[in-house]
Design a protein around this motif. Structure first.
Motif, PDB file in Angstrom:
ATOM      1  N   MET A  83       0.860  -1.175   0.000  1.00 11.63           N
ATOM      2  CA  MET A  83       0.000   0.000   0.000  1.00 11.63           C
ATOM      3  C   MET A  83       0.902   1.233   0.000  1.00 11.63           C
ATOM      4  N   THR A  84       0.482   2.280  -0.694  1.00 11.19           N
ATOM      5  CA  THR A  84       1.319   3.462  -0.834  1.00 11.19           C
ATOM      6  C   THR A  84       0.661   4.654  -0.147  1.00 11.19           C
ATOM      7  N   THR A  85       1.471   5.581   0.326  1.00  9.32           N
ATOM      8  CA  THR A  85       0.960   6.692   1.111  1.00  9.32           C
ATOM      9  C   THR A  85       1.540   8.023   0.620  1.00  9.32           C
ATOM     10  N   VAL A  86       0.905   9.097   1.081  1.00  7.48           N
ATOM     11  CA  VAL A  86       1.360  10.450   0.785  1.00  7.48           C
ATOM     12  C   VAL A  86       1.514  11.195   2.103  1.00  7.48           C
ATOM     13  N   SER A  87       2.626  11.882   2.252  1.00  7.81           N
ATOM     14  CA  SER A  87       2.833  12.760   3.404  1.00  7.81           C
ATOM     15  C   SER A  87       2.263  14.136   3.054  1.00  7.81           C
ATOM     16  N   VAL A  88       1.304  14.613   3.856  1.00  7.36           N
ATOM     17  CA  VAL A  88       0.614  15.872   3.566  1.00  7.36           C
ATOM     18  C   VAL A  88       0.923  16.896   4.649  1.00  7.36           C
ATOM     19  N   ASP A  89       1.503  18.020   4.250  1.00  3.81           N
ATOM     20  CA  ASP A  89       1.755  19.141   5.157  1.00  3.81           C
ATOM     21  C   ASP A  89       0.866  20.305   4.751  1.00  3.81           C
ATOM     22  N   GLY A  90       0.325  20.990   5.755  1.00  2.23           N
ATOM     23  CA  GLY A  90      -0.504  22.150   5.465  1.00  2.23           C
ATOM     24  C   GLY A  90      -1.952  21.981   5.860  1.00  2.23           C
ATOM     25  N   GLY A  91      -2.300  20.810   6.428  1.00  5.06           N
ATOM     26  CA  GLY A  91      -3.664  20.584   6.880  1.00  5.06           C
ATOM     27  C   GLY A  91      -3.920  21.229   8.227  1.00  5.06           C
ATOM     28  N   PRO A  92      -5.144  21.103   8.749  1.00  4.80           N
ATOM     29  CA  PRO A  92      -5.483  21.677  10.050  1.00  4.80           C
ATOM     30  C   PRO A  92      -4.533  21.200  11.145  1.00  4.80           C
ATOM     31  N   GLY A  93      -3.925  22.152  11.829  1.00  2.12           N
ATOM     32  CA  GLY A  93      -2.991  21.818  12.893  1.00  2.12           C
ATOM     33  C   GLY A  93      -1.577  21.575  12.429  1.00  2.12           C
ATOM     34  N   TYR A  94      -1.364  21.528  11.106  1.00  2.00           N
ATOM     35  CA  TYR A  94      -0.027  21.287  10.563  1.00  2.00           C
ATOM     36  C   TYR A  94       0.257  22.311   9.462  1.00  2.00           C
ATOM     37  N   PRO A  95       0.434  23.586   9.812  1.00  2.00           N
ATOM     38  CA  PRO A  95       0.610  24.626   8.789  1.00  2.00           C
ATOM     39  C   PRO A  95       1.897  24.447   8.001  1.00  2.00           C
ATOM     40  N   VAL A  96       1.851  24.864   6.745  1.00  2.00           N
ATOM     41  CA  VAL A  96       3.035  24.855   5.900  1.00  2.00           C
ATOM     42  C   VAL A  96       3.461  26.306   5.680  1.00  2.00           C
ATOM     43  N   ARG A  97       4.755  26.539   5.614  1.00  2.00           N
ATOM     44  CA  ARG A  97       5.268  27.900   5.496  1.00  2.00           C
ATOM     45  C   ARG A  97       5.643  28.218   4.054  1.00  2.00           C
ATOM     46  N   ALA A  98       5.704  29.510   3.773  1.00  2.00           N
ATOM     47  CA  ALA A  98       5.927  29.961   2.397  1.00  2.00           C
ATOM     48  C   ALA A  98       7.209  29.376   1.812  1.00  2.00           C
ATOM     49  N   GLY A  99       8.268  29.286   2.629  1.00  2.00           N
ATOM     50  CA  GLY A  99       9.528  28.740   2.143  1.00  2.00           C
ATOM     51  C   GLY A  99       9.393  27.297   1.687  1.00  2.00           C
ATOM     52  N   GLU A 100       8.601  26.500   2.422  1.00  2.00           N
ATOM     53  CA  GLU A 100       8.382  25.109   2.044  1.00  2.00           C
ATOM     54  C   GLU A 100       7.613  25.016   0.734  1.00  2.00           C
ATOM     55  N   VAL A 101       6.641  25.912   0.557  1.00  2.00           N
ATOM     56  CA  VAL A 101       5.849  25.919  -0.672  1.00  2.00           C
ATOM     57  C   VAL A 101       6.731  26.273  -1.868  1.00  2.00           C
ATOM     58  N   VAL A 102       7.570  27.286  -1.706  1.00  2.00           N
ATOM     59  CA  VAL A 102       8.472  27.688  -2.795  1.00  2.00           C
ATOM     60  C   VAL A 102       9.403  26.535  -3.170  1.00  2.00           C
TER      61      VAL A 102
END
Length: 365
Positions: A83-102
């Motif tokens: 089974m395969t998975t995805v690590s998701v950052d930026g959801g409720p309680g786990y904010p993602v920062r502009a530098g990570e997005v860039v």
């Protein structure tokens, strides 16, 4: 007669002006860098999807066997069904920062999406965890049902508590896996009908429920609260099953419904003699319902990368996700398009017996 400054004095004046200009330039650059660093550290309303781990459902995860079956014979097998998975950052309680997005924008293995495309507005961290856990529980149950259907093993349907909101009204009263037998003395045949009953009850008052837990029936009074104008217990009701055998699937910390297809294949493999995979490492994804339909999922590009990193050379992709597969298949990997459990089973049997995906449907055929 006007007295002119001496040459050394003129040089000192020029040097002073140059020094001030240099100092101002450096100060401006430092200020700009500081503003840029502050800007890159600001949380932004985006989600970043990265490759997550690929987990062999036929093996162990975090030191615990993923599939444990009792009440019938469990056959030894070989190879891997991942089974395969995805690590998701930026959801409720786990904010993602502009530098990570860039940084993610320049990484072909990552995807950046607006948060509202992934998470409903206003959804909390606890509600996200509840939904992920409930989706995983439901997908596991549907997977077992599909495997038993394929093997001709009968079972009965029921309505269960798929998840309980941490800190919600029902926390400590109801538990995941409880079977709902009646609400306020009334029985219903679907989860939606039971939800309608609970939502029509007065908010703030207890709801009488009869449940079955660990084989024993009991009556409980479930507290409620008002949420978005409706009565809420803080649970997820879902279709469930009463199986003649006990199948436990252990993948702690992993949520969502997308492992259904691989769960169904793995349970089928464990209940039949021989190694379905023929010793091959086969990864895949896709939801699975009790009608045997493989459903679309998110993050398939990241899942293929995660599977490749774990050594898988074959990948089963939902036919509905083919548009996201074409042009993004990792080198050395063969991707097979599947729309039903029978498609997935045939694909694994073919790969297991021939060591090749030749002749199987792909996302470009």
């Amino acid at each position: 007669m006007t007295e002119r400054p001496s040459a050394p004095a003129r040089r000192r004046s020029l040097f002073s002006r140059v020094s001030r200009r240099t100092a101002v330039t450096w100060a401006s650059l430092l200020a700009m860098c500081s503003l840029l660093l502050v800007g890159l550290s600001i949380p932004v309303p985006y989600v970043v999807e990265r490759p997550g781990p690929a987990i062999d459902v036929l093996g162990s995860y975090d030191g615990e066997k993923v599939i444990t079956i009792s009440g019938t014979e469990q056959h030894p097998t070989d190879g891997a069904l991942m089974m395969t998975t995805v690590s998701v950052d930026g959801g409720p309680g786990y904010p993602v920062r502009a530098g990570e997005v860039v940084a993610a924008w320049f990484d072909p293995t990552q995807t950046v999406l607006p948060r509202e495309l992934v998470f409903p507005a206003g959804q909390t961290k606890q509600e996200t965890s509840l939904r992920n856990a409930a989706d995983m529980t439901t997908s596991q149950q549907d997977a077992v049902a599909m495997a038993l259907t394929e093997l001709g093993i009968p079972f009965t349907r029921e309505i269960t508590i798929a998840g309980v909101l941490e800190g919600g009204p029902a926390d400590g009263v109801l538990e995941p896996g409880d079977v709902v037998l009646a609400v306020d003395g009334e029985t219903r045949s679907t989860a939606a009908e039971y939800q309608k009953l609970t939502r029509s009850a007065p908010a703030g008052q207890d709801i009488a429920m009869r449940i079955r837990r660990d084989g024993a029936e009991q009556d409980v009074a479930v507290p409620t609260e008002s949420a978005d104008g409706a009565t809420r217990m803080g649970v997820v009701l879902a279709p469930g099953y009463d199986f003649p055998i006990d199948v436990k699937l252990a993948v702690a910390g992993v949520g969502g419904p997308s492992a259904g297809t691989m769960f169904a294949l793995a349970v089928y493999d464990e209940l039949t003699p021989g190694a379905l995979t023929g010793g091959q490492k086969i990864a895949g994804t896709g939801t699975m319902n009790d009608a045997g339909e493989v459903g679309a999922i998110g993050g398939i590009r990241q899942k293929m990368v995660g599977a490749r990193d774990e050594g898988a050379t074959f990948f089963l992709a939902p036919a509905a996700n083919c548009d996201h597969v074409v042009g993004h298949v990792p080198d050395g990997m063969s991707v097979v398009s599947v729309a039903t459990f029978d498609d997935a089973l045939q694909a694994v049997e073919t790969i297991g017996s021939t060591g090749s995906a030749e002749g199987l449907p792909t996302c470009t055929s």
